[in-house]
Design a protein around this motif. Structure first.
Motif, PDB file in Angstrom:
ATOM      1  N   GLU A 309       1.028  -1.036  -0.104  1.00  0.00           N
ATOM      2  CA  GLU A 309      -0.063   0.061  -0.037  1.00  0.00           C
ATOM      3  C   GLU A 309       1.026   1.203   0.150  1.00  0.00           C
ATOM      4  O   GLU A 309       1.997   1.350   0.590  1.00  0.00           O
ATOM      5  CB  GLU A 309      -1.122   0.045   1.233  1.00  0.00           C
ATOM      6  CG  GLU A 309      -1.829  -1.358   1.266  1.00  0.00           C
ATOM      7  CD  GLU A 309      -2.678  -1.004   2.750  1.00  0.00           C
ATOM      8  OE1 GLU A 309      -3.451  -0.127   2.769  1.00  0.00           O
ATOM      9  OE2 GLU A 309      -2.545  -1.933   3.575  1.00  0.00           O
ATOM     10  N   THR A 312      -3.140   4.261   0.670  1.00  0.00           N
ATOM     11  CA  THR A 312      -4.014   3.965   1.763  1.00  0.00           C
ATOM     12  C   THR A 312      -3.294   3.845   2.976  1.00  0.00           C
ATOM     13  O   THR A 312      -3.936   3.454   4.194  1.00  0.00           O
ATOM     14  CB  THR A 312      -4.845   2.720   1.394  1.00  0.00           C
ATOM     15  OG1 THR A 312      -3.692   1.562   0.736  1.00  0.00           O
ATOM     16  CG2 THR A 312      -5.749   2.677   0.333  1.00  0.00           C
ATOM     17  N   VAL A 383      -1.666  -0.813  -4.385  1.00  0.00           N
ATOM     18  CA  VAL A 383      -2.353   0.273  -4.584  1.00  0.00           C
ATOM     19  C   VAL A 383      -1.427   1.680  -4.630  1.00  0.00           C
ATOM     20  O   VAL A 383      -0.612   1.597  -3.781  1.00  0.00           O
ATOM     21  CB  VAL A 383      -3.650   0.691  -3.774  1.00  0.00           C
ATOM     22  CG1 VAL A 383      -4.653  -0.277  -3.824  1.00  0.00           C
ATOM     23  CG2 VAL A 383      -3.121   0.759  -2.096  1.00  0.00           C
ATOM     24  N   GLY A 385      -1.681   5.715  -5.500  1.00  0.00           N
ATOM     25  CA  GLY A 385      -2.508   7.145  -5.937  1.00  0.00           C
ATOM     26  C   GLY A 385      -2.259   8.248  -5.215  1.00  0.00           C
ATOM     27  O   GLY A 385      -1.322   8.598  -4.578  1.00  0.00           O
ATOM     28  N   VAL A 401      -5.945   6.598  -8.840  1.00  0.00           N
ATOM     29  CA  VAL A 401      -5.449   5.468  -8.298  1.00  0.00           C
ATOM     30  C   VAL A 401      -5.034   4.256  -9.207  1.00  0.00           C
ATOM     31  O   VAL A 401      -6.007   3.929 -10.067  1.00  0.00           O
ATOM     32  CB  VAL A 401      -6.291   4.792  -7.022  1.00  0.00           C
ATOM     33  CG1 VAL A 401      -7.589   4.417  -7.392  1.00  0.00           C
ATOM     34  CG2 VAL A 401      -5.446   3.949  -6.259  1.00  0.00           C
ATOM     35  N   LEU A 403      -4.560   0.234  -9.118  1.00  0.00           N
ATOM     36  CA  LEU A 403      -4.565  -0.875  -8.475  1.00  0.00           C
ATOM     37  C   LEU A 403      -3.825  -1.995  -9.223  1.00  0.00           C
ATOM     38  O   LEU A 403      -3.926  -2.000 -10.349  1.00  0.00           O
ATOM     39  CB  LEU A 403      -5.879  -1.355  -7.896  1.00  0.00           C
ATOM     40  CG  LEU A 403      -6.694  -0.337  -7.207  1.00  0.00           C
ATOM     41  CD1 LEU A 403      -7.619   0.523  -8.323  1.00  0.00           C
ATOM     42  CD2 LEU A 403      -7.692  -0.621  -6.250  1.00  0.00           C
ATOM     43  N   GLN A 417      -8.641   3.834 -11.456  1.00  0.00           N
ATOM     44  CA  GLN A 417      -9.667   4.257 -11.155  1.00  0.00           C
ATOM     45  C   GLN A 417      -9.611   5.581 -10.585  1.00  0.00           C
ATOM     46  O   GLN A 417      -8.528   6.207 -10.277  1.00  0.00           O
ATOM     47  CB  GLN A 417     -10.333   3.541  -9.995  1.00  0.00           C
ATOM     48  CG  GLN A 417     -10.780   2.041 -10.349  1.00  0.00           C
ATOM     49  CD  GLN A 417     -11.379   1.364  -9.082  1.00  0.00           C
ATOM     50  OE1 GLN A 417     -11.114   1.733  -7.704  1.00  0.00           O
ATOM     51  NE2 GLN A 417     -11.965   0.281  -9.385  1.00  0.00           N
ATOM     52  N   HIS A 419     -11.280   8.198  -7.680  1.00  0.00           N
ATOM     53  CA  HIS A 419     -12.183   8.331  -6.523  1.00  0.00           C
ATOM     54  C   HIS A 419     -12.135   9.894  -5.996  1.00  0.00           C
ATOM     55  O   HIS A 419     -11.233  10.435  -5.339  1.00  0.00           O
ATOM     56  CB  HIS A 419     -11.610   7.481  -5.332  1.00  0.00           C
ATOM     57  CG  HIS A 419     -11.805   6.252  -5.681  1.00  0.00           C
ATOM     58  ND1 HIS A 419     -12.750   5.133  -5.220  1.00  0.00           N
ATOM     59  CD2 HIS A 419     -10.773   5.209  -6.473  1.00  0.00           C
ATOM     60  CE1 HIS A 419     -12.564   3.903  -5.530  1.00  0.00           C
ATOM     61  NE2 HIS A 419     -11.463   3.795  -6.119  1.00  0.00           N
ATOM     62  N   LYS A 427      -9.266   6.837   0.688  1.00  0.00           N
ATOM     63  CA  LYS A 427      -8.716   5.645   1.366  1.00  0.00           C
ATOM     64  C   LYS A 427      -9.658   4.364   1.337  1.00  0.00           C
ATOM     65  O   LYS A 427      -9.268   3.194   1.140  1.00  0.00           O
ATOM     66  CB  LYS A 427      -7.882   5.898   2.530  1.00  0.00           C
ATOM     67  CG  LYS A 427      -6.700   6.862   2.482  1.00  0.00           C
ATOM     68  CD  LYS A 427      -6.248   7.442   3.767  1.00  0.00           C
ATOM     69  CE  LYS A 427      -5.645   6.412   4.505  1.00  0.00           C
ATOM     70  NZ  LYS A 427      -5.076   7.122   5.722  1.00  0.00           N
ATOM     71  N   VAL A 430     -10.816   3.169  -2.071  1.00  0.00           N
ATOM     72  CA  VAL A 430      -9.405   2.409  -2.651  1.00  0.00           C
ATOM     73  C   VAL A 430      -9.498   1.110  -1.864  1.00  0.00           C
ATOM     74  O   VAL A 430      -9.210  -0.094  -2.794  1.00  0.00           O
ATOM     75  CB  VAL A 430      -8.242   3.269  -2.523  1.00  0.00           C
ATOM     76  CG1 VAL A 430      -7.215   2.398  -3.268  1.00  0.00           C
ATOM     77  CG2 VAL A 430      -8.241   4.464  -3.605  1.00  0.00           C
ATOM     78  N   SER A 431      -9.401   0.794  -0.674  1.00  0.00           N
ATOM     79  CA  SER A 431      -9.478  -0.197  -0.093  1.00  0.00           C
ATOM     80  C   SER A 431     -10.604  -1.391  -0.495  1.00  0.00           C
ATOM     81  O   SER A 431     -10.358  -2.351  -0.343  1.00  0.00           O
ATOM     82  CB  SER A 431      -9.534  -0.205   1.658  1.00  0.00           C
ATOM     83  OG  SER A 431     -10.631   0.339   2.220  1.00  0.00           O
TER      84      SER A 431
END
Length: 443
Positions: A309, A312, A383, A385, A401, A403, A417, A419, A427, A430-431
């Motif tokens: 990560e 996030t 991830v 971003g 982000v 992934l 993506q 967000h 966060k 994304v998680s």
């Protein structure tokens, strides 16, 4: 009938007209009628926002298990505001549950106000005094004179024992209420005292008063990767046609819960309608959360899981390890926030970082593959971003982000993506997407 469970709706609700319960000669409610329950949470700390009021959701869940619902909830500060709220509630409700204000200090006035509203005198209950004295003696402490007020009880009311604190509860049965037919329960505010008292003392009395034997059936289906508006457009009209079905949606970041209430036939009809349209987005139909579902699927496949990560900051790993038993699946959680960490810990090539930047498909792929290699896991998710509010550019705006998911002996999948949320919700979103990708791979 559709009900919204998150307080948002774009159309009027259709309410049922139901009679209020009547008291029979034994002082019990007519069990065939709708029972109106109101909750009054007292405490200035609640209205100032210093303490989070968790009682509302907890009472809702506990009462639904009994086949009962909360009609209304009110939060008021300590003192005289309780009087107005209680006066209103006891005149229209069938049961009123009041929390807080049972302590020994000058602003703890719930007992006194309740007695005044109901027109009942207060008396000192000797058994309650002995219980208080025993509580302090067991802790080698002297009981202050101010604690004696906690033994004051409206004449004719029941004292509800509190082995977890100094504030006994109070139950005023409907026959003592001169303003209506409401049963009144006074409970302490701290959850460690309130929860056991409610289950041991309040639940049996509510069951007896309401004649409740079996709770209404409910089914909750959790979906991810699909929006609330998609449900409204695709299945709302069909759900509304199911006889005896009450349904509602509750939208979270990256998730929609569909609640179906009714008998088994109605619930199963609603479930079939939802899954015919959105089966591939289903997390669970038994209340299982997304992290729990991911771990269950990985366990079934014999997979070990690792995370890498950046944006996030460890939230994905935190959500996974919130689940009991995750240690047999989850092996490594790498938080590689800086480029140096991506390079030194995960082996992301320096040239990729310089050429493409940290927020890019090549770096996300390298992070996932590095996590897989270093951890020895079977599947890894990565991830990277831009959470914002700054740091974006024309080609990589805030909210971007990348992934990536890597599977041992298989291939690596990458996905971009956007967000557009504040940092906290970014966060979480994304998680959610990262875990959903693992879910899909495990399926």
């Amino acid at each position: 009938m559709r009900r919204k469970c998150c307080g948002r709706t774009n159309r009027k609700l259709r309410h049922l007209t139901v009679p209020r319960p009547r008291l029979d000669r034994a002082g019990l409610w007519d069990s065939c009628s709708h029972v109106r329950i109101e909750v009054i949470n007292t405490g200035t700390e609640l209205t100032l926002g210093n303490t989070l009021n968790t009682h509302g959701a907890w009472f809702g869940r506990e009462l639904f298990k009994l086949g009962l619902r909360i009609e209304r909830q009110t939060t008021v500060p300590d003192g005289e505001a309780i009087r107005e709220a209680l006066s209103e509630s006891v005149s229209r409700a069938d049961a009123v549950i009041v929390t807080g204000g049972l302590g020994p200090t000058s602003d703890d006035l719930t007992r006194e106000i309740t007695a005044g509203v109901l027109g009942i005198e207060l008396m000192t209950d000797e058994a309650a005094i002995r219980s208080l004295e025993a509580f302090f003696a067991a802790r080698n402490k002297a009981m202050a004179d101010s604690n004696r007020k906690q033994a004051l009880v409206p004449v004719g009311a029941d004292v509800l024992p509190n082995p977890n604190g100094t504030a006994p509860g109070v139950y005023v049965p409907p026959r003592l209420n001169g303003k209506g037919n409401a049963a009144v329960f006074l409970l302490p505010g701290p959850p460690r005292e309130l929860h056991p008292m409610f289950r041991e003392e309040v639940v049996p009395r509510l069951r007896a008063l309401a004649g409740v034997e079996a709770a209404a059936g409910a089914l909750e289906l959790k979906f991810t990767g699909v929006g609330e508006s998609d449900f409204n457009q695709a299945i709302d009209a069909r759900l509304a046609m199911v006889p005896g079905l009450e349904y509602g949606y509750c939208a979270h970041i990256g998730e929609v819960d569909l609640r179906l209430i009714g008998d088994e036939t109605a619930r199963e009809a609603g479930r079939k309608i939802a899954l015919d349209e959105f089966d591939k987005f289903l997390i669970s139909d038994d209340g299982t959360s997304l992290p729990e579902a991911v771990l269950k699927l990985c366990r079934a496949r014999g997979w070990k899981l690792a995370t890498a990560e950046s944006c996030t900051g460890g939230l994905i790993a935190s959500r996974i390890t919130d689940v009991a038993g995750s240690s047999d699946i989850f092996t490594h959680g790498f938080v590689t926030y800086a480029n140096e960490a991506k390079r030194d810990v995960l082996g992301v090539p320096e040239e990729l970082l310089k050429l493409h930047g940290a927020v890019s498909e090549p770096v996300a792929r390298a992070m996932a593959e590095g996590a897989l290699r270093v951890s020895g896991a079977d599947v890894a998710v990565a991830v990277t971003g831009i959470a914002g509010p700054g740091g974006g550019s024309e080609d990589k705006p805030v909210g971007t982000v990348w992934l990536a998911w890597a599977v041992k002996g298989g291939h690596t999948i990458a996905l971009r993506q956007i967000h557009l949320r504040n940092r906290k919700d970014f966060k979480l979103g994304v998680s959610q997407a990262a875990l959903d990708g693992v879910r899909k791979l495990a399926l």
